[in-house]
Design a protein around this motif. Structure first.
Motif, short mmCIF file in Angstrom:
data_model
loop_
_atom_site.label_atom_id
_atom_site.label_comp_id
_atom_site.label_asym_id
_atom_site.label_seq_id
_atom_site.Cartn_x
_atom_site.Cartn_y
_atom_site.Cartn_z
N GLY A 1 -24.28 10.68 -3.22
CA GLY A 1 -22.59 11.02 -3.33
C GLY A 1 -22.31 9.56 -2.55
N GLN A 2 -20.82 9.38 -3.71
CA GLN A 2 -19.63 8.65 -3.45
C GLN A 2 -18.39 8.61 -3.46
N VAL A 3 -17.44 7.93 -2.74
CA VAL A 3 -16.03 8.69 -2.41
C VAL A 3 -15.62 6.62 -2.91
N GLY A 4 -15.15 7.66 -4.27
CA GLY A 4 -13.57 6.02 -4.37
C GLY A 4 -12.28 6.68 -4.40
N ILE A 5 -11.84 4.85 -4.10
CA ILE A 5 -10.41 5.44 -3.59
C ILE A 5 -9.97 4.15 -4.25
N VAL A 6 -9.01 4.64 -4.49
CA VAL A 6 -7.90 4.16 -5.99
C VAL A 6 -6.81 3.88 -5.73
N ASP A 7 -5.87 2.26 -5.00
CA ASP A 7 -4.40 2.48 -4.44
C ASP A 7 -4.86 0.39 -5.06
N THR A 8 -2.93 0.89 -4.72
CA THR A 8 -2.29 -0.66 -4.85
C THR A 8 -3.16 -1.77 -3.38
N ARG A 9 -2.83 -3.20 -3.63
CA ARG A 9 -2.98 -3.86 -2.80
C ARG A 9 -1.63 -4.29 -1.84
N ALA A 10 -1.01 -3.62 -1.51
CA ALA A 10 0.43 -3.87 -1.07
C ALA A 10 0.41 -2.62 0.88
N ALA A 11 0.95 -3.64 1.61
CA ALA A 11 0.96 -2.88 2.92
C ALA A 11 1.17 -1.44 2.71
N THR A 12 0.98 -0.65 3.62
CA THR A 12 0.40 0.78 4.05
C THR A 12 1.91 1.11 3.66
N SER A 13 3.38 0.44 4.51
CA SER A 13 4.47 0.97 4.98
C SER A 13 4.87 0.93 3.45
N ARG A 14 4.38 0.41 2.19
CA ARG A 14 4.77 0.39 0.72
C ARG A 14 3.79 1.55 0.02
N HIS A 15 3.02 1.95 -0.26
CA HIS A 15 2.49 2.68 -0.45
C HIS A 15 1.60 2.21 -1.14
N GLY A 16 0.24 0.98 -0.53
CA GLY A 16 -0.49 1.03 -1.24
C GLY A 16 -1.82 0.34 0.25
N THR A 17 -3.02 0.12 -0.31
CA THR A 17 -3.13 -0.44 1.16
C THR A 17 -4.54 -1.71 0.56
N PRO A 18 -4.07 -2.56 1.41
CA PRO A 18 -5.16 -4.52 1.40
C PRO A 18 -6.37 -3.54 1.65
N PRO A 19 -7.54 -4.28 0.71
CA PRO A 19 -8.64 -3.49 0.52
C PRO A 19 -9.22 -3.91 1.26
N GLU A 20 -9.25 -5.03 2.31
CA GLU A 20 -9.76 -5.64 3.11
C GLU A 20 -9.65 -4.53 4.93
N LEU A 21 -8.07 -3.83 4.52
CA LEU A 21 -8.28 -3.09 5.50
C LEU A 21 -8.95 -1.57 5.01
N LEU A 22 -8.73 -1.47 4.27
CA LEU A 22 -9.70 -0.29 3.48
C LEU A 22 -10.92 0.12 4.08
N ALA A 23 -11.50 -1.16 3.59
CA ALA A 23 -13.10 -1.62 4.73
C ALA A 23 -13.69 -1.42 5.50
N CYS A 24 -12.48 -2.09 6.68
CA CYS A 24 -13.26 -1.77 7.84
C CYS A 24 -12.36 -0.50 8.39
N GLU A 25 -11.16 1.03 7.71
CA GLU A 25 -11.49 1.57 8.27
C GLU A 25 -12.49 2.12 7.69
N LEU A 26 -12.93 2.23 6.90
CA LEU A 26 -14.63 3.41 5.88
C LEU A 26 -15.79 2.80 7.00
N ALA A 27 -15.46 1.16 7.12
CA ALA A 27 -16.64 1.35 8.21
C ALA A 27 -16.71 1.67 9.59
N ALA A 28 -15.86 1.92 9.19
CA ALA A 28 -15.47 2.33 11.42
C ALA A 28 -16.16 3.61 11.36
N VAL A 29 -16.14 4.14 10.25
CA VAL A 29 -16.68 5.12 10.09
C VAL A 29 -17.93 5.65 9.60
N GLY A 30 -18.50 4.38 9.50
CA GLY A 30 -20.35 4.14 9.01
C GLY A 30 -20.04 4.26 7.28
#
Length: 238
Positions: free
Chosen positions: A170-199
């Motif tokens: 199975g796969q997880v697909g996450i769509v967002d903009t590259r803006a900061a989370t405070s501006r309703h986006g998620t920088p790709p590097e931060l997203l990758a880090c948070e998902l890697a933290a869970v494995g």
């Protein structure tokens, strides 16, 4: 509790929900770290107008890049108005299923009515929790979180509790903009880090044509490789 009561009342009228598909409760949010970055407010059930999103074929791009096909089960987490739910329903066909899940009972009431009006028999509307999508174990081929990851108050808990719902491969697909989370986006590097933290393992990142968004694709950790909640550390933004 009031929101859940209102939701249950609404789905009894629309007939859009089937609680046989509600999965067991996962680990509580208190076992996980909070994100070390702002969490955006939930401001609306729709990111942009449906016509605008149709203009750059967002559903078609997601279906192609995530390999959606007839017979699959797709979890639309944070389904909101149901924009993607109703467009992906014919993609998976009558032998497939769409789990349209959200934490906002009022959104689900409207979505349930939309599903009923369109007679989408392969759509199940379900109320999740901020830390737990409450999906059945090993039931989902593809889970999508579209324009809403930055609004998740307990991302580590939600990702942890989502993993058992995914089938092997199975796969997880996450769509967002590259803006900061405070501006309703998620920088790709931060997203990758948070998902890697869970494995989770990132397998691809695609810029979506016609918009300023990206699709990041991940595979979940195997059951035997899952970290314990206490082993998960929050990523630092910026």
């Amino acid at each position: 509790m009031l929101a859940i009561a209102l939701y249950l009342a609404s789905v009894s009228q629309t007939g859009a929900a089937d609680h046989r598909f509600l999965g067991p409760a996962g680990a509580p949010a208190t076992q996980f770290p909070k994100p070390d970055r702002p969490v955006a407010d939930i401001v609306a059930p729709l990111w942009h107008s449906e016509e605008e999103r149709d203009g750059f074929d967002e559903p078609g791009q997601l279906a192609r890049l995530l390999g959606m096909r007839p017979g699959m089960t797709v979890a639309d987490i944070g389904a909101g108005s149901g924009y993607l739910t109703v467009r992906l329903s014919p993609v998976v066909g009558p032998r497939g299923r769409i789990f349209a899940q959200d934490v906002e009972a009022s959104y689900l009431k409207d979505l349930g009515e939309r599903v009923k009006a369109l007679d989408l028999k392969n759509v199940t509307v379900s109320l999740g929790e901020a830390h737990d999508p409450r999906l059945p174990p090993a039931s989902v081929d593809v889970a999508i979180l579209v324009h809403m990851y930055h609004e998740i108050s307990d991302p580590y808990a939600l990702l942890y509790n989502l993993a058992p719902a995914l089938k092997r491969g199975g796969q997880v697909g996450i769509v967002d903009t590259r803006a900061a989370t405070s501006r309703h986006g998620t920088p790709p590097e931060l997203l990758a880090c948070e998902l890697a933290a869970v494995g989770y393992r990132q397998v691809a990142v695609h810029s979506l044509a016609g918009s300023d968004t990206y699709l990041a694709i991940f595979t979940p950790p195997a059951a035997e490789a899952r970290k314990r909640p206490a082993e998960i550390a929050a990523c630092k933004a910026g």
